[in-house]
Design a protein around this motif. Structure first.
Motif, PDB file in Angstrom:
ATOM      1  N   CYS A  87       0.803  -1.237   0.000  1.00 31.73           N
ATOM      2  CA  CYS A  87       0.000   0.000   0.000  1.00 31.73           C
ATOM      3  C   CYS A  87       0.826   1.272   0.000  1.00 31.73           C
ATOM      4  N   GLY A  88       2.125   1.164   0.164  1.00 30.76           N
ATOM      5  CA  GLY A  88       2.934   2.372   0.230  1.00 30.76           C
ATOM      6  C   GLY A  88       2.848   3.054   1.589  1.00 30.76           C
ATOM      7  N   LEU A  89       2.325   2.346   2.581  1.00 27.45           N
ATOM      8  CA  LEU A  89       2.181   2.897   3.931  1.00 27.45           C
ATOM      9  C   LEU A  89       3.472   2.629   4.690  1.00 27.45           C
ATOM     10  N   GLN A  90       4.200   3.675   5.020  1.00 29.67           N
ATOM     11  CA  GLN A  90       5.490   3.522   5.661  1.00 29.67           C
ATOM     12  C   GLN A  90       5.334   3.747   7.163  1.00 29.67           C
ATOM     13  N   ILE A  91       5.318   2.641   7.924  1.00 31.19           N
ATOM     14  CA  ILE A  91       5.194   2.720   9.373  1.00 31.19           C
ATOM     15  C   ILE A  91       6.265   1.856  10.013  1.00 31.19           C
ATOM     16  N   SER A  92       6.569   2.151  11.252  1.00 31.49           N
ATOM     17  CA  SER A  92       7.591   1.395  11.961  1.00 31.49           C
ATOM     18  C   SER A  92       6.972   0.170  12.629  1.00 31.49           C
ATOM     19  N   THR A  93       7.835  -0.720  13.087  1.00 31.68           N
ATOM     20  CA  THR A  93       7.354  -1.919  13.766  1.00 31.68           C
ATOM     21  C   THR A  93       6.680  -1.559  15.088  1.00 31.68           C
ATOM     22  N   THR A  94       7.174  -0.519  15.736  1.00 33.70           N
ATOM     23  CA  THR A  94       6.555  -0.067  16.981  1.00 33.70           C
ATOM     24  C   THR A  94       5.129   0.409  16.744  1.00 33.70           C
ATOM     25  N   THR A  95       4.924   1.123  15.646  1.00 27.96           N
ATOM     26  CA  THR A  95       3.576   1.587  15.301  1.00 27.96           C
ATOM     27  C   THR A  95       2.663   0.410  14.999  1.00 27.96           C
ATOM     28  N   VAL A  96       3.192  -0.606  14.323  1.00 28.90           N
ATOM     29  CA  VAL A  96       2.404  -1.809  14.033  1.00 28.90           C
ATOM     30  C   VAL A  96       1.944  -2.449  15.338  1.00 28.90           C
ATOM     31  N   CYS A  97       2.867  -2.623  16.279  1.00 31.07           N
ATOM     32  CA  CYS A  97       2.523  -3.229  17.570  1.00 31.07           C
ATOM     33  C   CYS A  97       1.494  -2.394  18.315  1.00 31.07           C
ATOM     34  N   ARG A  98       1.693  -1.078  18.332  1.00 32.68           N
ATOM     35  CA  ARG A  98       0.788  -0.181  19.040  1.00 32.68           C
ATOM     36  C   ARG A  98      -0.623  -0.241  18.450  1.00 32.68           C
ATOM     37  N   GLU A  99      -0.706  -0.230  17.132  1.00 30.47           N
ATOM     38  CA  GLU A  99      -2.010  -0.280  16.474  1.00 30.47           C
ATOM     39  C   GLU A  99      -2.704  -1.620  16.710  1.00 30.47           C
ATOM     40  N   LEU A 100      -1.945  -2.701  16.649  1.00 28.00           N
ATOM     41  CA  LEU A 100      -2.527  -4.017  16.892  1.00 28.00           C
ATOM     42  C   LEU A 100      -3.023  -4.147  18.330  1.00 28.00           C
ATOM     43  N   HIS A 101      -2.279  -3.608  19.269  1.00 28.33           N
ATOM     44  CA  HIS A 101      -2.725  -3.628  20.665  1.00 28.33           C
ATOM     45  C   HIS A 101      -3.982  -2.805  20.839  1.00 28.33           C
ATOM     46  N   GLY A 102      -4.056  -1.677  20.112  1.00 24.45           N
ATOM     47  CA  GLY A 102      -5.257  -0.850  20.156  1.00 24.45           C
ATOM     48  C   GLY A 102      -6.478  -1.565  19.604  1.00 24.45           C
ATOM     49  N   MET A 103      -6.260  -2.495  18.671  1.00 22.60           N
ATOM     50  CA  MET A 103      -7.354  -3.279  18.101  1.00 22.60           C
ATOM     51  C   MET A 103      -7.694  -4.506  18.964  1.00 22.60           C
ATOM     52  N   GLY A 104      -6.886  -4.750  19.991  1.00 19.48           N
ATOM     53  CA  GLY A 104      -7.135  -5.899  20.849  1.00 19.48           C
ATOM     54  C   GLY A 104      -6.439  -7.160  20.365  1.00 19.48           C
ATOM     55  N   LEU A 105      -5.465  -7.017  19.474  1.00 17.30           N
ATOM     56  CA  LEU A 105      -4.726  -8.178  18.963  1.00 17.30           C
ATOM     57  C   LEU A 105      -3.333  -8.186  19.593  1.00 17.30           C
ATOM     58  N   TYR A 106      -2.994  -9.305  20.235  1.00 19.34           N
ATOM     59  CA  TYR A 106      -1.711  -9.423  20.911  1.00 19.34           C
ATOM     60  C   TYR A 106      -0.990 -10.662  20.420  1.00 19.34           C
ATOM     61  N   GLY A 107       0.312 -10.734  20.685  1.00 17.44           N
ATOM     62  CA  GLY A 107       1.085 -11.936  20.422  1.00 17.44           C
ATOM     63  C   GLY A 107       1.757 -11.998  19.096  1.00 17.44           C
TER      64      GLY A 107
END
Length: 107
Positions: A87-107
């Motif tokens: 998608c051309g979306l440039q995000i860091s791994t920390t942002t990925v983790c933070r967003e996933l935690h915000g969605m309730g997805l862990y691990g």
């Protein structure tokens, strides 16, 4: 509905808040708030929102969720690379983790 400047002009013409409210058919609390804001800030314009804007949009969050549900064994680093290539979306791994935690997805 009348503008805030009309309220100020009415106030400057020595009309009471009650009279201004009745003339413009708006609540007294609104008139009082506008006058107070004018006295404190010198303007009735709204302030810009505080804080930094979010890096990921709702569309990006949806794509992230789709990527994780498609293959839930991926690491945050590989998800970030996958989002960048697809998608051309440039995000860091920390942002990925933070967003996933915000969605309730862990691990």
């Amino acid at each position: 509905m009348q503008t805030a400047s009309t309220n100020i002009c009415e106030r400057l013409c020595n009309k009471s808040i009650h009279d201004i409210s009745w003339l413009l058919n708006i609540p007294r609390s609104t008139v009082s708030g506008i006058i107070t804001k004018w006295k404190q800030l010198g303007t009735t314009a709204t302030q810009p929102p505080s804080g930094r804007p979010r890096h990921m949009t709702e569309r990006g969050q949806g794509m992230l969720k789709h990527t994780v549900r498609r293959s839930h064994q991926l690491s945050a680093e590989s998800i970030a690379k996958d989002l960048q290539t697809s998608c051309g979306l440039q995000i860091s791994t920390t942002t990925v983790c933070r967003e996933l935690h915000g969605m309730g997805l862990y691990g």
